[in-house]
Design a protein around this motif. Sequence first.
Motif, PDB file in Angstrom:
ATOM      1  N   TRP A 172       0.812  -1.205   0.000  1.00  0.00           N
ATOM      2  CA  TRP A 172       0.000   0.000   0.000  1.00  0.00           C
ATOM      3  C   TRP A 172       0.854   1.267   0.000  1.00  0.00           C
ATOM      4  O   TRP A 172       0.407   2.313  -0.460  1.00  0.00           O
ATOM      5  CB  TRP A 172      -0.942  -0.015   1.211  1.00  0.00           C
ATOM      6  N   LEU A 208      -0.806   3.442  -2.822  1.00  0.00           N
ATOM      7  CA  LEU A 208      -1.520   4.661  -2.443  1.00  0.00           C
ATOM      8  C   LEU A 208      -0.911   5.909  -3.058  1.00  0.00           C
ATOM      9  O   LEU A 208      -1.484   6.990  -2.971  1.00  0.00           O
ATOM     10  CB  LEU A 208      -1.550   4.801  -0.919  1.00  0.00           C
ATOM     11  N   ARG A 250      -8.659   5.280  -4.010  1.00  0.00           N
ATOM     12  CA  ARG A 250      -8.184   4.451  -2.899  1.00  0.00           C
ATOM     13  C   ARG A 250      -9.277   3.587  -2.283  1.00  0.00           C
ATOM     14  O   ARG A 250      -9.005   2.509  -1.762  1.00  0.00           O
ATOM     15  CB  ARG A 250      -7.580   5.346  -1.822  1.00  0.00           C
ATOM     16  N   TYR A 268      -9.493  -0.159  -2.975  1.00  0.00           N
ATOM     17  CA  TYR A 268      -8.637  -1.117  -2.285  1.00  0.00           C
ATOM     18  C   TYR A 268      -9.381  -1.722  -1.090  1.00  0.00           C
ATOM     19  O   TYR A 268      -9.303  -2.918  -0.826  1.00  0.00           O
ATOM     20  CB  TYR A 268      -7.348  -0.451  -1.803  1.00  0.00           C
ATOM     21  N   SER A 306      -9.345   7.028   1.563  1.00  0.00           N
ATOM     22  CA  SER A 306      -9.134   8.226   0.750  1.00  0.00           C
ATOM     23  C   SER A 306      -8.275   9.254   1.479  1.00  0.00           C
ATOM     24  O   SER A 306      -7.580  10.054   0.848  1.00  0.00           O
ATOM     25  CB  SER A 306     -10.486   8.864   0.398  1.00  0.00           C
TER      26      SER A 306
END
Length: 268
Positions: A101, A105, A111, A114, A264
């Motif tokens: 991540w 990210l 996001r 995920y 997010s």
Amino acid sequence: MAYDTTAAPPRAGQRDNPSLVAVVGTELARHKRGFIAWYHLLAPVIITVPLFLGALGSSEAKAGQTFEVFRNVTLEFWGVLVPMTAGLAAALSVRADQDAWRLLLSYGVPRGRYFVGKVAALGILGFVSSTVLVVMLSLGGLLSGAFPGGMGTVVAAVYLPWLVGLSMTALAVLVAVVWGMGPSIGVGVAGLLCGALVSDKDFWYAVPFAWPMRVVLPLAGIGPNGVPLPKDSPVTDPGAIPVAVALAAVLTAVLLVVGRLHMSRKEI
């Protein structure tokens, strides 16, 4: 060597905007050879084989009720295993993604996908595990001469806890993302304890951890201890099933929204 100069390069919009199906597929591909996949496949086998052997040696077996004993005890274990599995799988899956991540990210991919993708992938693995359990119960019915007549509501009693347990999967993933591995496993332990201690109480609907077990009880006609319930017991009322399903659906939706918002805003 000749190169095809007419081929169009992949568009950035496609690269940075993978579908939810692609995200879920990637999650499943990452888990297909690891502990989580093997756990979901083998857990139903590991619990059913000794329980069937124990049922063969029970006093009820002499009365021709081998399968009934096997079915009831197995469903009792399943009701508490569903939330326990949710907590364990979420903890291990999120922990394995920590390094990935940090890179993912930094891309422009939304996001929230995920988070939703991980919940969906673990839910699919849970469905596979439920299917394995149905197969094992069917084999038990065949060996004890109770198939298909003795199966009754077995399919519903296996898949409904999985459906209701999706709320526990979403909760466990959110807890793992926010607070880490230990608290996520705690969600599973809470589900195990509440399934055994709260699912037959009048206030069961206020304790989400007890919902998977609560839908098992009226279908199997047993208490949390696996003992058959009297026919006039309020716990056998099937009206609790749609309530549990509706509550789980609302909680799952809320947790998915919260999880998407958290991802997010998550710092790299």
